[in-house]
Design a protein around this motif. Structure first.
Motif, PDB file in Angstrom:
ATOM      1  N   ASN A  29       0.828  -1.209   0.000  1.00 13.50           N
ATOM      2  CA  ASN A  29       0.000   0.000   0.000  1.00 13.50           C
ATOM      3  C   ASN A  29       0.864   1.261   0.000  1.00 13.50           C
ATOM      4  N   THR A  30       1.945   1.233   0.775  1.00  8.82           N
ATOM      5  CA  THR A  30       2.859   2.372   0.823  1.00  8.82           C
ATOM      6  C   THR A  30       3.524   2.579  -0.534  1.00  8.82           C
ATOM      7  N   LEU A  31       3.957   1.496  -1.168  1.00  9.14           N
ATOM      8  CA  LEU A  31       4.604   1.596  -2.472  1.00  9.14           C
ATOM      9  C   LEU A  31       3.648   2.140  -3.528  1.00  9.14           C
ATOM     10  N   THR A  32       2.386   1.739  -3.445  1.00  7.26           N
ATOM     11  CA  THR A  32       1.381   2.252  -4.384  1.00  7.26           C
ATOM     12  C   THR A  32       1.207   3.753  -4.216  1.00  7.26           C
ATOM     13  N   ALA A  33       1.156   4.204  -2.961  1.00 13.73           N
ATOM     14  CA  ALA A  33       1.022   5.643  -2.692  1.00 13.73           C
ATOM     15  C   ALA A  33       2.261   6.393  -3.157  1.00 13.73           C
ATOM     16  N   TYR A  34       3.448   5.827  -2.888  1.00 14.79           N
ATOM     17  CA  TYR A  34       4.699   6.447  -3.341  1.00 14.79           C
ATOM     18  C   TYR A  34       4.694   6.624  -4.864  1.00 14.79           C
ATOM     19  N   ARG A  35       4.320   5.563  -5.575  1.00 14.81           N
ATOM     20  CA  ARG A  35       4.331   5.606  -7.038  1.00 14.81           C
ATOM     21  C   ARG A  35       3.398   6.708  -7.552  1.00 14.81           C
ATOM     22  N   ALA A  36       2.210   6.780  -6.973  1.00 12.84           N
ATOM     23  CA  ALA A  36       1.243   7.781  -7.423  1.00 12.84           C
ATOM     24  C   ALA A  36       1.736   9.195  -7.128  1.00 12.84           C
ATOM     25  N   ASP A  37       2.307   9.405  -5.941  1.00  9.51           N
ATOM     26  CA  ASP A  37       2.752  10.751  -5.556  1.00  9.51           C
ATOM     27  C   ASP A  37       3.891  11.241  -6.442  1.00  9.51           C
ATOM     28  N   VAL A  38       4.872  10.383  -6.680  1.00 10.00           N
ATOM     29  CA  VAL A  38       6.021  10.804  -7.489  1.00 10.00           C
ATOM     30  C   VAL A  38       5.628  10.936  -8.957  1.00 10.00           C
ATOM     31  N   THR A  39       4.768  10.043  -9.434  1.00  6.33           N
ATOM     32  CA  THR A  39       4.292  10.159 -10.820  1.00  6.33           C
ATOM     33  C   THR A  39       3.567  11.479 -11.035  1.00  6.33           C
ATOM     34  N   ASP A  40       2.731  11.857 -10.072  1.00  2.00           N
ATOM     35  CA  ASP A  40       2.014  13.136 -10.185  1.00  2.00           C
ATOM     36  C   ASP A  40       2.983  14.320 -10.179  1.00  2.00           C
ATOM     37  N   PHE A  41       4.047  14.208  -9.370  1.00  2.00           N
ATOM     38  CA  PHE A  41       5.040  15.290  -9.320  1.00  2.00           C
ATOM     39  C   PHE A  41       5.752  15.414 -10.664  1.00  2.00           C
ATOM     40  N   ILE A  42       6.165  14.293 -11.222  1.00  2.00           N
ATOM     41  CA  ILE A  42       6.864  14.320 -12.513  1.00  2.00           C
ATOM     42  C   ILE A  42       5.928  14.853 -13.601  1.00  2.00           C
ATOM     43  N   THR A  43       4.655  14.459 -13.540  1.00  2.00           N
ATOM     44  CA  THR A  43       3.673  14.959 -14.504  1.00  2.00           C
ATOM     45  C   THR A  43       3.543  16.471 -14.408  1.00  2.00           C
ATOM     46  N   PHE A  44       3.513  16.980 -13.173  1.00  2.00           N
ATOM     47  CA  PHE A  44       3.429  18.430 -12.992  1.00  2.00           C
ATOM     48  C   PHE A  44       4.624  19.132 -13.635  1.00  2.00           C
ATOM     49  N   LEU A  45       5.827  18.621 -13.387  1.00  2.00           N
ATOM     50  CA  LEU A  45       7.023  19.243 -13.960  1.00  2.00           C
ATOM     51  C   LEU A  45       6.976  19.225 -15.483  1.00  2.00           C
ATOM     52  N   THR A  46       6.492  18.117 -16.048  1.00  2.00           N
ATOM     53  CA  THR A  46       6.406  18.005 -17.503  1.00  2.00           C
ATOM     54  C   THR A  46       5.500  19.074 -18.087  1.00  2.00           C
ATOM     55  N   LEU A  47       4.341  19.266 -17.451  1.00  2.00           N
ATOM     56  CA  LEU A  47       3.396  20.279 -17.933  1.00  2.00           C
ATOM     57  C   LEU A  47       3.887  21.687 -17.615  1.00  2.00           C
TER      58      LEU A  47
END
Length: 308
Positions: A29-47
């Motif tokens: 569950n922690t790894l799933t949350a980590y993946r989502a949080d960092v993916t969202d951060f990288i997506t923000f930087l891309t945009l």
């Protein structure tokens, strides 16, 4: 909106998650949350920069970028607690990535998490906890499922288990003795005492359960024989607390809080309670001191001559 990660960013994220699992024992569950949080951060930087999300752009993150990201989160009405969790995940990822790629991560690591007030546990009274166990058993049409739910809640309150720990028990843990070895967060093991009432509740469930216990199978089964979903426990608890007129804070996790608070009220010391709960830090357990002080002040104000 989440954009597809570049192969390099995806590989880096997967490598960090594998490291977190191997070195820190992070749960799924922690790894799933980590993946989502960092993916969202990288997506923000891309945009935000309108450029691909490779490793080079990730290494060029600035203090201004971090402020913009935090402002973006606030604009989405994300609470301070959730923002702090997301920032913690991003910082952890950047520590690992900077060491691997050899860049300076100060802009990320120096970003400050928003302040939030820690929510104190909301324990149930002893009578309410007992009533919750009794009422949970009445929420299912099948008697074996009612006995199952009562056994789970009894373990949360009687042993201070997390719901994931109770549902993680298998046939290998049977028969329950006077103590139980639990593997908690971070793979940390602890020994908890098992009260006779908890053993009796589990025995009643096993006697009624149509699925015989198996060493490698979950102890608590769903209707079709698979591992019991924690959401089902949450639902029957919600129905029970509504029948009892208890507040929305009367959740399965509140039973664990109640276990700790009632132990403290009965004279238990914080170190012992820390071990029983499996808290890595004593400061986490110390939250119960504040709860107990609130109750003490109520008693004082109601009974002390000078307070009236």
């Amino acid at each position: 909106m989440s954009l597809a990660l570049s192969p390099a960013a995806r590989d880096a994220l997967s490598g960090w998650l594998a490291s977190a699992k191997a070195l820190k024992g992070a749960s799924d569950n922690t790894l799933t949350a980590y993946r989502a949080d960092v993916t969202d951060f990288i997506t923000f930087l891309t945009l935000h920069h309108a450029e691909p999300n490779g490793l080079a752009p990730l290494a060029r993150v600035t203090t201004s970028d971090m402020r913009s990201w935090l402002a973006h989160l606030r604009g989405q009405s994300i609470g301070s607690r959730s923002m702090a969790r997301k920032l913690s995940a991003v910082k952890s990822f950047y520590r690992w990535l900077a060491e691997r790629e050899g860049f300076e991560p100060t802009a990320v690591l120096s970003a400050r998490a928003p302040k939030f007030q820690k929510r104190l546990p909301r324990p149930l009274s002893e009578d309410a906890a007992a009533a919750m166990i009794d009422t949970v058993e009445l929420q299912s049409a099948d008697s074996w499922q009612g006995a199952r739910d009562a056994a789970v809640i009894t373990l949360l309150y009687g042993c201070g288990l997390r719901i994931s720990e109770a549902l993680g028990l298998t046939g290998r843990d049977l028969p329950l003795g006077e103590t139980l070895r639990i593997t908690g967060k971070g793979g940390k093991e602890r020994i908890v005492p098992v009260l006779p009432v908890a053993r009796q509740a589990v025995d009643t469930y096993l006697r009624l359960c149509p699925y015989p216990p198996e060493p490698d199978a979950a102890l608590f089964r769903g209707a079709r024989g698979g591992k019991l979903n924690p959401r089902l426990v949450q639902k029957v608890t919600e129905r029970a607390r509504m029948q009892l007129g208890l507040p929305a804070t009367a959740t399965p996790h509140a039973m664990r809080h109640s276990f700790a608070t009632h132990l403290l009220s009965a004279g238990g010391d914080l170190r012992t309670i820390q071990e029983l709960l499996g808290h890595a830090s004593l400061s986490t357990t110390q939250a119960y001191t504040s709860v107990d002080e609130v109750q003490l002040m109520r008693v004082y104000e109601a009974t002390h001559p000078k307070a009236r």
